[in-house]
Design an enzyme around this catalytic site. Structure first.
Site, PDB file in Angstrom:
ATOM      1  N   HIS A   5       0.785  -1.242   0.000  1.00  0.00           N
ATOM      2  CA  HIS A   5       0.000   0.000   0.000  1.00  0.00           C
ATOM      3  C   HIS A   5       0.809   1.280   0.000  1.00  0.00           C
ATOM      4  O   HIS A   5       0.242   2.368  -0.050  1.00  0.00           O
ATOM      5  CB  HIS A   5      -0.973  -0.019   1.190  1.00  0.00           C
ATOM      6  CG  HIS A   5      -1.850  -1.226   1.185  1.00  0.00           C
ATOM      7  ND1 HIS A   5      -1.553  -2.375   1.879  1.00  0.00           N
ATOM      8  CD2 HIS A   5      -2.991  -1.484   0.506  1.00  0.00           C
ATOM      9  CE1 HIS A   5      -2.482  -3.282   1.656  1.00  0.00           C
ATOM     10  NE2 HIS A   5      -3.361  -2.780   0.826  1.00  0.00           N
ATOM     11  N   GLY A  21      -7.082  11.216   9.210  1.00  0.00           N
ATOM     12  CA  GLY A  21      -7.845  10.234   8.436  1.00  0.00           C
ATOM     13  C   GLY A  21      -7.872  10.600   6.957  1.00  0.00           C
ATOM     14  O   GLY A  21      -7.695   9.752   6.081  1.00  0.00           O
ATOM     15  N   ARG A  44      -3.193   4.702  -4.225  1.00  0.00           N
ATOM     16  CA  ARG A  44      -4.605   4.797  -3.802  1.00  0.00           C
ATOM     17  C   ARG A  44      -4.996   6.185  -3.307  1.00  0.00           C
ATOM     18  O   ARG A  44      -5.933   6.329  -2.512  1.00  0.00           O
ATOM     19  CB  ARG A  44      -4.928   3.792  -2.686  1.00  0.00           C
ATOM     20  CG  ARG A  44      -4.977   2.366  -3.175  1.00  0.00           C
ATOM     21  CD  ARG A  44      -5.214   1.416  -2.040  1.00  0.00           C
ATOM     22  NE  ARG A  44      -5.188   0.055  -2.537  1.00  0.00           N
ATOM     23  CZ  ARG A  44      -6.259  -0.709  -2.650  1.00  0.00           C
ATOM     24  NH1 ARG A  44      -7.432  -0.269  -2.294  1.00  0.00           N
ATOM     25  NH2 ARG A  44      -6.152  -1.922  -3.112  1.00  0.00           N
ATOM     26  N   ARG A  88      -2.315   9.865  15.758  1.00  0.00           N
ATOM     27  CA  ARG A  88      -3.501  10.080  14.926  1.00  0.00           C
ATOM     28  C   ARG A  88      -4.130  11.410  15.321  1.00  0.00           C
ATOM     29  O   ARG A  88      -4.252  11.730  16.510  1.00  0.00           O
ATOM     30  CB  ARG A  88      -4.508   8.939  15.147  1.00  0.00           C
ATOM     31  CG  ARG A  88      -5.927   9.299  14.779  1.00  0.00           C
ATOM     32  CD  ARG A  88      -6.855   8.116  14.658  1.00  0.00           C
ATOM     33  NE  ARG A  88      -8.241   8.490  14.795  1.00  0.00           N
ATOM     34  CZ  ARG A  88      -8.948   9.190  13.912  1.00  0.00           C
ATOM     35  NH1 ARG A  88      -8.381   9.613  12.791  1.00  0.00           N
ATOM     36  NH2 ARG A  88     -10.221   9.493  14.131  1.00  0.00           N
ATOM     37  N   ILE A  89      -4.523  12.185  14.279  1.00  0.00           N
ATOM     38  CA  ILE A  89      -5.254  13.427  14.519  1.00  0.00           C
ATOM     39  C   ILE A  89      -6.578  13.292  13.791  1.00  0.00           C
ATOM     40  O   ILE A  89      -6.592  13.077  12.570  1.00  0.00           O
ATOM     41  CB  ILE A  89      -4.461  14.634  13.957  1.00  0.00           C
ATOM     42  CG1 ILE A  89      -3.236  14.874  14.832  1.00  0.00           C
ATOM     43  CG2 ILE A  89      -5.319  15.874  13.911  1.00  0.00           C
ATOM     44  CD1 ILE A  89      -2.406  16.028  14.375  1.00  0.00           C
ATOM     45  N   MET A 183     -13.486   6.161  14.735  1.00  0.00           N
ATOM     46  CA  MET A 183     -13.526   4.868  14.048  1.00  0.00           C
ATOM     47  C   MET A 183     -12.157   4.244  13.746  1.00  0.00           C
ATOM     48  O   MET A 183     -12.102   3.241  13.032  1.00  0.00           O
ATOM     49  CB  MET A 183     -14.340   5.017  12.747  1.00  0.00           C
ATOM     50  CG  MET A 183     -15.737   5.559  13.000  1.00  0.00           C
ATOM     51  SD  MET A 183     -16.737   5.674  11.523  1.00  0.00           S
ATOM     52  CE  MET A 183     -17.069   3.957  11.211  1.00  0.00           C
ATOM     53  N   GLU A 184     -11.071   4.806  14.252  1.00  0.00           N
ATOM     54  CA  GLU A 184      -9.744   4.321  13.832  1.00  0.00           C
ATOM     55  C   GLU A 184      -8.756   3.970  14.952  1.00  0.00           C
ATOM     56  O   GLU A 184      -7.832   3.168  14.737  1.00  0.00           O
ATOM     57  CB  GLU A 184      -9.056   5.382  12.934  1.00  0.00           C
ATOM     58  CG  GLU A 184      -9.692   5.596  11.586  1.00  0.00           C
ATOM     59  CD  GLU A 184     -10.892   6.526  11.638  1.00  0.00           C
ATOM     60  OE1 GLU A 184     -11.035   7.266  12.634  1.00  0.00           O
ATOM     61  OE2 GLU A 184     -11.717   6.507  10.703  1.00  0.00           O
ATOM     62  N   SER A 206     -16.353  17.019  16.578  1.00  0.00           N
ATOM     63  CA  SER A 206     -17.008  17.607  15.394  1.00  0.00           C
ATOM     64  C   SER A 206     -18.523  17.435  15.426  1.00  0.00           C
ATOM     65  O   SER A 206     -19.227  18.000  14.609  1.00  0.00           O
ATOM     66  CB  SER A 206     -16.438  17.001  14.110  1.00  0.00           C
ATOM     67  OG  SER A 206     -16.737  15.623  14.060  1.00  0.00           O
ATOM     68  N   ASP A 207     -19.021  16.615  16.326  1.00  0.00           N
ATOM     69  CA  ASP A 207     -20.478  16.554  16.528  1.00  0.00           C
ATOM     70  C   ASP A 207     -20.791  16.063  17.930  1.00  0.00           C
ATOM     71  O   ASP A 207     -20.029  15.308  18.520  1.00  0.00           O
ATOM     72  CB  ASP A 207     -21.169  15.685  15.464  1.00  0.00           C
ATOM     73  CG  ASP A 207     -20.555  14.317  15.324  1.00  0.00           C
ATOM     74  OD1 ASP A 207     -21.002  13.406  16.012  1.00  0.00           O
ATOM     75  OD2 ASP A 207     -19.604  14.171  14.530  1.00  0.00           O
TER      76      ASP A 207
HETATM   77  N1  HPA Z   1     -18.777   8.764  15.446  1.00  0.00           N
HETATM   78  C1  HPA Z   1     -17.754   8.124  14.871  1.00  0.00           C
HETATM   79  N2  HPA Z   1     -16.815   8.728  14.193  1.00  0.00           N
HETATM   80  C2  HPA Z   1     -16.877  10.050  14.078  1.00  0.00           C
HETATM   81  C3  HPA Z   1     -17.915  10.773  14.660  1.00  0.00           C
HETATM   82  C4  HPA Z   1     -18.908  10.090  15.376  1.00  0.00           C
HETATM   83  O1  HPA Z   1     -19.850  10.673  15.915  1.00  0.00           O
HETATM   84  N3  HPA Z   1     -17.700  12.065  14.378  1.00  0.00           N
HETATM   85  C5  HPA Z   1     -16.561  12.122  13.650  1.00  0.00           C
HETATM   86  N4  HPA Z   1     -16.061  10.898  13.461  1.00  0.00           N
END
Ligand code: HPA
Length: 238
Positions: A5, A21, A44, A88-89, A183-184, A206-207
């Site tokens: 890769h 990411g 890739r 990781r950032i 997720m990582e 971010s949320d």
């Molecule tokens: N969940 C998983 N991964 C993410 C999220 C989340 O709410 N926000 C940004 N990456």
């Protein structure tokens, strides 16, 4: 030398790596924070760069999204390229009501239901730790730069948590005291433990459940500055 890769040679990459990411964020970091930059990977479109940050040689390479993608890229960097440190950032969802949008979080341990560790090396643990050496540096650096960070456990989900419908992660959040979701981190921490390396994860919220504001692309980019600077400055002090 190349791997399945990556297309670069050992001498092209630093043993200090920042992994966002998004490969375009790797490009952004390289173009805006590094000098004497050389692009080392295009395979890739997982862009990777090596350059100087305040005179220190650092690489910035995308990880892609999710446990398997991070699993592949961080494994190859640790195993075949002699990379020692990966930070990781990334962005995350905030589970804790104490977290506001754009807060910066340093991950202590991460929990995941994923079988990544078992499938890779019969590692059955679902709660895995980041590196104390890196975390101590990051915490020390944050204090000296006046960047406010919170430290806590994270949930590495296999599903983007805002899309979760039938399954409610509330039990996991409580049991493992997870304050964020991404997720990582899980595969990064498992790989580091297996291969005797150092890993850390700095997240920007971010949320959140409470604040449903939709963040613009520009805002997201600008607000990630604290995490980027914290990662780079921490590597500088190693
Ligand atoms: N969940 C998983 N991964 C993410 C999220 C989340 O709410 N926000 C940004 N990456």
């Amino acid at each position: 030398m190349s791997t399945i890769h990556f297309e670069f040679n050992k001498e092209d990459v630093s043993d200090l790596v920042i992994m966002p990411g998004d490969p375009l964020r790797a490009k952004y970091i390289a173009e805006n924070y590094l000098s004497n930059v050389k692009q080392i990977n295009r395979t890739r479109n997982m862009f990777g760069y090596t350059g100087l940050y305040k005179g220190k040689r650092i690489s910035v390479i995308g990880s892609g999204m999710g446990i398997p993608s991070m699993g592949i890229y961080s494994y190859e960097l640790y195993k075949f390229y002699d990379v020692k440190n990966i930070i990781r950032i990334g962005t995350c969802g905030g589970y804790s009501p104490d977290l506001k949008l754009f807060d910066v979080v340093l991950v202590d341990k991460t929990y995941s239901d994923s079988n990544y560790g078992f499938n890779l090396c019969k590692n059955k643990s679902k709660l895995v730790s980041s590196s104390n050496i890196l975390n101590n540096k990051i915490e020390e650096t944050a204090i000296s730069l006046g960047i406010n960070i919170k430290k806590g456990n994270n949930h590495t989900s296999e599903v983007f948590t805002p899309y979760i419908d039938s399954y409610n992660p509330i039990k996991i959040i409580k049991k493992y005291k997870c304050i964020t979701s991404e997720m990582e981190a899980f595969s990064l921490f498992i790989n580091a433990e297996l291969l005797g390396k150092e890993s850390a994860c700095i997240l920007t919220v971010s949320d959140t459940q409470l604040d449903k504001r939709v963040i613009s692309k520009e805002e997201r980019e600008k607000k990630l500055t604290d995490a980027i600077i914290l990662g780079l400055e921490s590597l500088l002090r190693l």
